[in-house]
Design a protein around this motif. Sequence first.
Motif, mmCIF file in Angstrom:
data_model
loop_
_atom_site.group_PDB
_atom_site.id
_atom_site.type_symbol
_atom_site.label_atom_id
_atom_site.label_comp_id
_atom_site.label_asym_id
_atom_site.label_seq_id
_atom_site.Cartn_x
_atom_site.Cartn_y
_atom_site.Cartn_z
ATOM 1 N N GLY A 187 0.791 -1.224 0.000
ATOM 2 C CA GLY A 187 0.000 0.000 0.000
ATOM 3 C C GLY A 187 0.820 1.269 0.000
ATOM 4 N N PHE A 188 2.145 1.159 -0.152
ATOM 5 C CA PHE A 188 3.004 2.342 -0.143
ATOM 6 C C PHE A 188 2.898 3.086 -1.472
ATOM 7 C CE2 PHE A 188 6.992 4.559 -0.932
ATOM 8 C CZ PHE A 188 7.077 5.334 0.213
ATOM 9 N N CYS A 189 2.770 4.407 -1.395
ATOM 10 C CA CYS A 189 2.677 5.257 -2.581
ATOM 11 C C CYS A 189 3.892 6.167 -2.630
ATOM 12 C CB CYS A 189 1.399 6.082 -2.543
ATOM 13 S SG CYS A 189 1.251 7.228 -3.928
ATOM 14 N N SER A 190 4.771 5.944 -3.586
ATOM 15 C CA SER A 190 5.989 6.749 -3.681
ATOM 16 C C SER A 190 5.708 8.174 -4.142
ATOM 17 C CB SER A 190 6.992 6.086 -4.628
ATOM 18 O OG SER A 190 6.449 5.987 -5.930
ATOM 19 N N ALA A 191 4.508 8.458 -4.621
ATOM 20 C CA ALA A 191 4.168 9.808 -5.066
ATOM 21 C C ALA A 191 3.874 10.745 -3.904
ATOM 22 C CB ALA A 191 2.973 9.765 -6.010
ATOM 23 N N CYS A 192 3.429 10.193 -2.762
ATOM 24 C CA CYS A 192 3.005 11.099 -1.686
ATOM 25 C C CYS A 192 3.345 10.623 -0.275
ATOM 26 C CB CYS A 192 1.506 11.354 -1.777
ATOM 27 S SG CYS A 192 0.477 9.941 -1.342
ATOM 28 N N MET A 193 3.947 9.458 -0.111
ATOM 29 C CA MET A 193 4.218 8.933 1.227
ATOM 30 C C MET A 193 5.698 9.008 1.569
ATOM 31 S SD MET A 193 1.779 5.620 1.464
ATOM 32 C CE MET A 193 0.011 5.774 1.410
ATOM 33 N N CYS A 194 5.960 9.178 2.852
ATOM 34 C CA CYS A 194 7.329 9.240 3.358
ATOM 35 C C CYS A 194 7.962 7.849 3.329
ATOM 36 C CB CYS A 194 7.317 9.794 4.785
ATOM 37 S SG CYS A 194 8.910 9.746 5.629
ATOM 38 N N SER A 208 3.582 21.110 0.398
ATOM 39 C CA SER A 208 4.269 21.226 -0.887
ATOM 40 C C SER A 208 5.068 22.523 -0.888
ATOM 41 C CB SER A 208 3.274 21.206 -2.048
ATOM 42 O OG SER A 208 2.398 22.302 -1.965
ATOM 43 N N ASN A 209 6.025 22.604 -1.779
ATOM 44 C CA ASN A 209 6.860 23.791 -1.909
ATOM 45 C C ASN A 209 7.515 24.138 -0.573
ATOM 46 O OD1 ASN A 209 5.705 23.803 -4.466
ATOM 47 N ND2 ASN A 209 4.153 25.279 -3.887
ATOM 48 N N CYS A 255 14.644 12.358 -3.566
ATOM 49 C CA CYS A 255 15.805 11.767 -4.231
ATOM 50 C C CYS A 255 15.886 12.303 -5.662
ATOM 51 C CB CYS A 255 15.677 10.250 -4.247
ATOM 52 S SG CYS A 255 17.017 9.420 -5.133
ATOM 53 N N ASP A 256 17.070 12.708 -6.081
ATOM 54 C CA ASP A 256 17.288 13.217 -7.438
ATOM 55 C C ASP A 256 17.092 12.137 -8.501
ATOM 56 O OD1 ASP A 256 18.024 15.639 -6.320
ATOM 57 O OD2 ASP A 256 20.175 15.222 -6.441
ATOM 58 N N VAL A 257 17.275 10.877 -8.126
ATOM 59 C CA VAL A 257 17.263 9.787 -9.098
ATOM 60 C C VAL A 257 15.894 9.111 -9.186
ATOM 61 C CG1 VAL A 257 18.250 7.533 -9.682
ATOM 62 C CG2 VAL A 257 19.723 9.376 -8.884
ATOM 63 N N CYS A 258 15.403 8.569 -8.077
ATOM 64 C CA CYS A 258 14.168 7.774 -8.135
ATOM 65 C C CYS A 258 12.916 8.565 -7.768
ATOM 66 C CB CYS A 258 14.284 6.531 -7.256
ATOM 67 S SG CYS A 258 14.288 6.869 -5.475
ATOM 68 N N LEU A 259 13.080 9.813 -7.322
ATOM 69 C CA LEU A 259 11.974 10.724 -7.027
ATOM 70 C C LEU A 259 11.077 10.261 -5.881
ATOM 71 C CD1 LEU A 259 10.999 11.675 -10.690
ATOM 72 C CD2 LEU A 259 12.640 12.796 -9.181
ATOM 73 N N HIS A 260 11.602 9.466 -4.964
ATOM 74 C CA HIS A 260 10.890 9.110 -3.750
ATOM 75 C C HIS A 260 11.131 10.222 -2.723
ATOM 76 C CE1 HIS A 260 10.615 5.299 -5.744
ATOM 77 N NE2 HIS A 260 10.098 4.676 -4.710
ATOM 78 N N TRP A 261 10.230 10.340 -1.748
ATOM 79 C CA TRP A 261 10.268 11.458 -0.805
ATOM 80 C C TRP A 261 10.338 10.985 0.639
ATOM 81 C CZ3 TRP A 261 10.659 16.489 -2.301
ATOM 82 C CH2 TRP A 261 10.506 16.731 -3.665
ATOM 83 N N CYS A 262 10.801 11.866 1.495
ATOM 84 C CA CYS A 262 10.955 11.573 2.922
ATOM 85 C C CYS A 262 10.683 12.844 3.711
ATOM 86 C CB CYS A 262 12.388 11.095 3.167
ATOM 87 S SG CYS A 262 12.812 10.737 4.872
ATOM 88 N N HIS A 263 9.986 12.717 4.846
ATOM 89 C CA HIS A 263 9.863 13.869 5.743
ATOM 90 C C HIS A 263 11.253 14.235 6.243
ATOM 91 C CE1 HIS A 263 5.585 12.424 6.600
ATOM 92 N NE2 HIS A 263 5.441 13.657 6.165
ATOM 93 N N THR A 264 11.532 15.509 6.311
ATOM 94 C CA THR A 264 12.823 15.981 6.820
ATOM 95 C C THR A 264 13.083 15.433 8.217
ATOM 96 O OG1 THR A 264 12.770 17.973 5.488
ATOM 97 C CG2 THR A 264 14.109 18.048 7.487
ATOM 98 N N GLY A 319 38.623 15.468 1.379
ATOM 99 C CA GLY A 319 38.296 16.194 2.594
ATOM 100 C C GLY A 319 37.065 17.080 2.501
ATOM 101 N N MET A 320 36.467 17.192 1.320
ATOM 102 C CA MET A 320 35.285 18.038 1.143
ATOM 103 C C MET A 320 34.022 17.214 1.370
ATOM 104 S SD MET A 320 36.334 21.070 0.470
ATOM 105 C CE MET A 320 34.872 21.848 -0.129
ATOM 106 N N THR A 321 33.154 17.715 2.234
ATOM 107 C CA THR A 321 31.882 17.038 2.487
ATOM 108 C C THR A 321 30.743 18.006 2.226
ATOM 109 O OG1 THR A 321 31.831 17.641 4.827
ATOM 110 C CG2 THR A 321 32.889 15.541 4.250
ATOM 111 N N GLU A 322 29.548 17.462 2.084
ATOM 112 C CA GLU A 322 28.338 18.263 1.915
ATOM 113 C C GLU A 322 27.178 17.519 2.561
ATOM 114 O OE1 GLU A 322 27.757 18.658 -2.303
ATOM 115 O OE2 GLU A 322 27.254 16.557 -2.562
ATOM 116 N N MET A 323 26.130 18.255 2.917
ATOM 117 C CA MET A 323 24.946 17.639 3.495
ATOM 118 C C MET A 323 24.179 16.937 2.372
ATOM 119 S SD MET A 323 23.734 17.036 6.368
ATOM 120 C CE MET A 323 24.813 18.115 7.266
ATOM 121 N N GLN A 324 23.794 15.684 2.625
ATOM 122 C CA GLN A 324 23.127 14.876 1.607
ATOM 123 C C GLN A 324 21.942 14.122 2.194
ATOM 124 O OE1 GLN A 324 26.354 12.275 0.508
ATOM 125 N NE2 GLN A 324 27.137 13.692 -1.044
ATOM 126 N N PHE A 325 20.969 13.830 1.320
ATOM 127 C CA PHE A 325 19.878 12.914 1.648
ATOM 128 C C PHE A 325 20.219 11.595 0.980
ATOM 129 C CE2 PHE A 325 15.838 11.037 -0.039
ATOM 130 C CZ PHE A 325 15.424 10.470 1.152
#
Length: 194
Positions: A87-94, A104-105, A112-121, A141-147
């Motif tokens: 029952g999981f919906c990748s269009a609107c569920m965390c 929204s917005n 996700c930039d690739v599979c377009l799945h979403w997560c609550h922050t 030695g360079m890092t960045e914040m990532q999901f």
Amino acid sequence: MYNLVLFRMLCRTGLISLELLTKSHRAQLEILVALKAGRSDFLLMDNSISSSHLAEIYMNMRCKNLSCRVLLPVDECDCRVCSRKDGFCSACMCLVCSNFDMASNTCSWVGCDVCLHWCHTDCGIRESYIRNGINASGAPGMTEMQFHCVACNHPSEMFGFVKEVFLNFAREWKFERFCKELEYVNKYFIKQRL
């Protein structure tokens, strides 16, 4: 209480079928869907949703979000989340909590930039899917914040995402909303680095 026990027994036996549900009385169908989805809004509906759609929602063939209602799995996705969470919906569920909301917005969701799945922050931070990672340029030695996506494990950088949200939508926000969005920026970049 008796109805709830009867409902659980019916669910375990597998006697409930799509055909049986589409032939059932509308009020009974609404009650069954509300019980299974754990959402009372199915009891307060007009007839804008067909009985066949309600039956598909009950059978986890259609999204239970009344504002979404897409067929599942979305785009026939077979990732490790869509294939395991009935029952999981990748269009609107965390990806983490499987809940949805109508936000929204905003920076309260990250995708996700690739599979377009979403997560609550908040879910991503709590479960460490939002964290420091190796910079995409690969500079030592360079890092960045990532999901780090739960579905495909792809790391999506956060700075560009946040910048895009603010550039495109901040003009529309009232002061309270702007402050709330800044709280998410603080969670992403300040608290995660401490």
